[in-house]
Design a protein around this motif. Structure first.
Motif, PDB file in Angstrom:
ATOM      1  N   LEU B  35     -25.020 -11.434  22.332  1.00  0.00           N
ATOM      2  CA  LEU B  35     -26.336 -11.282  21.715  1.00  0.00           C
ATOM      3  C   LEU B  35     -26.350 -10.170  20.682  1.00  0.00           C
ATOM      4  O   LEU B  35     -27.118 -10.191  19.741  1.00  0.00           O
ATOM      5  N   ARG B  36     -25.470  -9.179  20.849  1.00  0.00           N
ATOM      6  CA  ARG B  36     -25.390  -8.105  19.851  1.00  0.00           C
ATOM      7  C   ARG B  36     -24.529  -8.515  18.670  1.00  0.00           C
ATOM      8  O   ARG B  36     -24.230  -7.718  17.812  1.00  0.00           O
ATOM      9  N   LYS B  37     -24.096  -9.763  18.625  1.00  0.00           N
ATOM     10  CA  LYS B  37     -23.230 -10.282  17.570  1.00  0.00           C
ATOM     11  C   LYS B  37     -21.943  -9.474  17.490  1.00  0.00           C
ATOM     12  O   LYS B  37     -21.432  -9.175  16.432  1.00  0.00           O
ATOM     13  N   GLU B  38     -21.452  -9.072  18.654  1.00  0.00           N
ATOM     14  CA  GLU B  38     -20.198  -8.319  18.707  1.00  0.00           C
ATOM     15  C   GLU B  38     -19.176  -9.109  19.494  1.00  0.00           C
ATOM     16  O   GLU B  38     -18.403  -8.552  20.259  1.00  0.00           O
ATOM     17  N   SER B  39     -19.197 -10.431  19.302  1.00  0.00           N
ATOM     18  CA  SER B  39     -18.360 -11.286  20.122  1.00  0.00           C
ATOM     19  C   SER B  39     -16.893 -10.891  20.055  1.00  0.00           C
ATOM     20  O   SER B  39     -16.180 -10.925  21.044  1.00  0.00           O
ATOM     21  N   LEU B  40     -16.447 -10.539  18.858  1.00  0.00           N
ATOM     22  CA  LEU B  40     -15.019 -10.297  18.712  1.00  0.00           C
ATOM     23  C   LEU B  40     -14.628  -8.858  19.006  1.00  0.00           C
ATOM     24  O   LEU B  40     -13.453  -8.519  18.992  1.00  0.00           O
ATOM     25  N   LEU B  41     -15.641  -8.037  19.286  1.00  0.00           N
ATOM     26  CA  LEU B  41     -15.330  -6.667  19.669  1.00  0.00           C
ATOM     27  C   LEU B  41     -14.426  -6.671  20.894  1.00  0.00           C
ATOM     28  O   LEU B  41     -13.494  -5.878  20.997  1.00  0.00           O
ATOM     29  N   GLY B  42     -14.691  -7.617  21.799  1.00  0.00           N
ATOM     30  CA  GLY B  42     -13.896  -7.708  23.014  1.00  0.00           C
ATOM     31  C   GLY B  42     -12.426  -7.947  22.703  1.00  0.00           C
ATOM     32  O   GLY B  42     -11.540  -7.348  23.313  1.00  0.00           O
TER      33      GLY B  42
END
Lengths: 385, 370
Positions: B35-42
């Motif tokens: 939801l924070r649009k940080e999908s690829l941060l992981g």
């Protein structure tokens, strides 16, 4: 040729071949597609290897590159449904394909002499052992030939479509209005990136490919905004880190691809800190200066509003604008340096120059032309904040 | 293999429990990442954790899981912090920053790992299990650690639920209300990094991002409520873990990590297609239904435009004056008759009173009354 020079040549040519598509990927905000491609070529490689039994065969490279293209298409399909954002789509597609690759390897362990480690990390040190023969004459390592051919293709494609690529990178609307199909250019670039990734993985591994594509371009982007200079600089950065990394690896007796990445990282770190106008230090200094100058302006406007002497006492001002001592002093010093104010008996008053500056700034603020204050500063300030 | 094995076989039980707990925590915290649009941060963080593992080993010389994970946590946090720094202080975009940190940290980690392998320390074997993950190496203490971390993050999630939710959907509003957004932001990032680090041992750096994303992306399709989404994502994650372990245990040569990821991908695919609100299937059905409805209205309105110039609205007209262009098919005609808007006599049709009224209001019902 001795192996040491051959390894350095392979590394350098790979770095150059990766840097060119990398620049465009970074500029098009698609840097992570390279990461996705580098992982999802795995099933393509495994299937290709089962058919050809040769890691350097052209068919394998094509098959693997094809699975890279499939990744791009899948990501776009998922994105078009509007159910998730683009980055989520990327994050969903490549692990799934990579998993299929890993399972394929494990299931066919007897037929496929492939190691996931080798695919991800590569082993440059072994690259010179796989030689290329024409009529039984040894003409060098296979990897060097493959990657050189790809570099040549990449360069000639780039020269041929430089104008179109540049236009569609910076202004998609204009380029499609002029009749250059953004879709064809997009998939063309993706194909080049896929082929380069596949050819490079054998030598340097999938993760280093990502590093070689993104890092030189990102470092160059911090130094210049001219596309040609950016291309030249990133090739330069890539090649020099490749050679530097080789020697670091020899020194530490460690993985060559790991140390090339490390050298790239150090290079980027240096540029990130010290780039003249876009580096961290320059940005922080500029922000600090801006903050001080805004404080100065606030201070002058405040002075302009109050005429009575007790309102203009140094101690009172400190209290009134609620600044800490050090900051108040630095702002006062800056104002005095620039002949904006005079201080007599602890009472601050505007000079004529200060008054003129303040009134002009006030006018700009009232008429919503704040950006003009920046130009005005050049005319008025002898010393910047 | 049968069900009782889950309770009697120590290894299988431990692994199943471990992957289930891991799936739950990843789904829970992954919802926020998506939801924070940080999908690829992981993805970036899981790669960035590698040098931390190597350095922790170099310093302590021991292969204690907790110490290594602590190292991974620290280097993951440094990576996150640096990504934020690059994005906020330079003109490089998020994707470039993520790619940079991902590849540079991972490369540096590889350098350290290969350097360690050359050291005369017999203890070093097995460090590379963090690369691809080996669920088989899970022991009871690992599962307990995972459960504790899950419990703590659940507690924090419940404590700061309101703040997290506000920050997620309206950061500016949260700031104006006086919440310390930096702290809340840091807190949620910290727990996302923590979840990633916990999962490294089981599924490895490469597949960790999917563990985080897939359950959340699947859950997102079924609901618009944050609490339901977090709950659903945790359930999806848990089932991916359990099913994945079961499938990989039933076959030889199937590594657990990839199978779990594929199961999670199946959850995503099913959700994309079959979710009632947003799914592709129902969207398509709705689209077709709407199109039919429009055709029907078009035919009716055409009939109305013929009829309205006559005094007698029920006067019959020939069917052949209708054509495809007005949305006419045999099907629409019989549907119109079924709704009692027209009557058909042989080759003629005539509008009923109902149909006339319906047609005259067709395009005015939505207009404001004037």
């Amino acid at each position: 040729m001795n192996p040491s020079i051959e390894i350095q040549m392979i590394a350098a040519v790979t770095a150059a071949a990766c840097a060119i598509p990398g620049v465009f990927l970074v500029l098009r905000k698609m840097a992570l597609i390279s990461d996705a491609i580098s992982h999802s070529i795995l099933p393509g490689i495994v299937i290709g290897f089962m058919i050809t039994q040769d890691l350097a065969s052209p068919l394998l490279i094509l098959l693997a590159a094809f699975s890279g293209i499939i990744t791009v298409i899948l990501v776009e399909m998922i994105q078009k449904t509007g159910l998730v954002k683009e980055d989520t789509a990327i994050g969903l597609v490549f692990p799934a394909l990579f998993s299929i690759g890993v399972i394929l390897i494990a299931q066919n362990a007897n037929d496929v002499h492939l190691d996931v480690d080798a695919v991800l990390l590569g082993e440059l040190a072994f690259a010179p052992f796989d030689r290329f023969y024409i009529n039984d004459t040894d003409i060098g390592p296979k990897a060097l030939w493959t990657i050189s051919v790809i570099l040549l293709i990449t360069i000639s494609l780039m020269l041929a479509f430089y104008k179109e690529l540049k236009l569609s990178t910076f202004d998609v609307g204009l380029s499609s209005a002029l009749g250059f199909s953004p879709v064809i250019l997009h998939y063309g670039l993706m194909s080049v990136a896929s082929v380069t990734t596949v050819a490079a993985f054998d030598a340097v591994g999938a993760i280093l490919v990502v590093a070689l594509m993104i890092t030189p371009a990102a470092a160059a982007y911090l130094l210049t905004t001219d596309l040609k200079k950016m291309l030249v600089l990133s090739i330069l950065f890539g090649v020099s880190s490749a050679i530097g990394g080789y020697w670091l690896a020899r020194l530490l007796d460690a993985s060559i691809s790991g140390s090339i990445t490390t050298v790239l990282g150090l290079l980027f770190l240096g540029i990130y800190f010290f780039a003249p106008s876009k580096g961290l230090i320059a940005v922080l200094l500029r922000q600090n200066r801006q903050r001080k100058e805004v404080s100065l302006l606030t201070f002058l406007l405040h002075l302009n509003n109050h005429d009575s002497t007790e309102e203009r006492g140094v101690a009172h001002l400190q209290e009134h604008i609620n600044w800490r001592r050090v900051r108040a002093k630095s702002v006062l010093d800056l104002a005095v340096q620039n002949n904006m104010i005079t201080i007599e008996n602890q009472v601050v008053s505007l000079t004529r120059k200060g008054l003129e500056f303040t009134e002009k700034a006030l006018e700009y603020i009232i008429t919503n032309k704040d950006e003009k204050i920046e130009d005005m500063k050049d005319d008025f300030f002898l010393f910047r904040g | 293999m049968d069900i009782t094995q889950y309770f009697t076989d120590y290894t299988l039980r431990t692994i199943t429990l471990g992957t289930a707990v891991l799936g739950a925590i990843c789904g829970m915290l992954g919802s926020f990442a998506v939801l924070r649009k940080e999908s690829l941060l992981g993805d970036a963080i899981s790669h960035a954790a590698l040098p931390g593992i190597a350095i922790a080993f170099l310093i302590t010389g021991a292969k204690d899981t907790n110490v290594l994970l602590l190292g991974a946590l620290v280097s993951g946090l440094i990576g996150t912090w640096w990504i934020r720094g690059i994005v906020s202080k330079t003109h490089l975009k998020t994707d470039t920053a993520l790619g940079l940190i991902l590849s540079l940290f991972f490369g540096f980690g590889m350098l350290l790992l290969t350097y360690i392998q050359k050291q005369p320390n017999a203890n070093q074997a097995g460090l590379d299990k963090y690369l691809f993950g080996q669920a088989a190496t899970l022991v009871e203490s690992d599962v307990i650690l995972m459960s504790i971390v899950t419990g703590v993050s659940l507690l924090v999630l419940l404590l700061f639920w309101k703040e997290f939710k506000l920050l997620l959907f309206d950061k500016d509003y949260a700031m104006t209300l006086g919440f310390n957004t930096k702290f809340i932001d840091g807190l949620i990032s910290f727990f996302i990094v923590l979840a990633i680090v916990i999962g490294l041992q089981t599924v490895g750096v490469v597949l960790m991002s999917a563990m985080l994303l897939a359950p959340a992306a699947a859950a997102r399709q079924w609901t618009n409520s944050l609490s339901v989404m977090v709950l659903l994502a945790a359930i999806f994650g848990m089932f991916s873990g359990v099913f994945g372990t079961a499938i990989s245990a039933s076959q030889t040569n199937l590594s657990t990590g990839p199978v779990i990821v594929l199961v999670a991908s199946v959850f995503v695919a099913v959700s994309f297609i079959f979710s009632p609100g947003r799914g592709i299937l129902f969207k398509q059905i709705r689209l077709i239904r709407n199109r039919r409805e429009l055709e029907l209205q078009k035919t009716l309105y055409f009939m109305y435009s013929i009829v309205k110039n006559h005094d007698d609205i029920s006067r019959p007209h020939a069917i052949r004056i209708l054509n495809n262009f007005q949305g006419f098919t045999k099907n629409t005609l019989s549907q119109l008759e079924q709704k009692n808007w027209i009557t058909i006599q042989g080759a003629n049709w005539s509008l009923t009173d109902d149909g006339f009224k319906k047609a005259s209001n067709l395009y005015t019902t939505n207009l404001p009354e004037s």
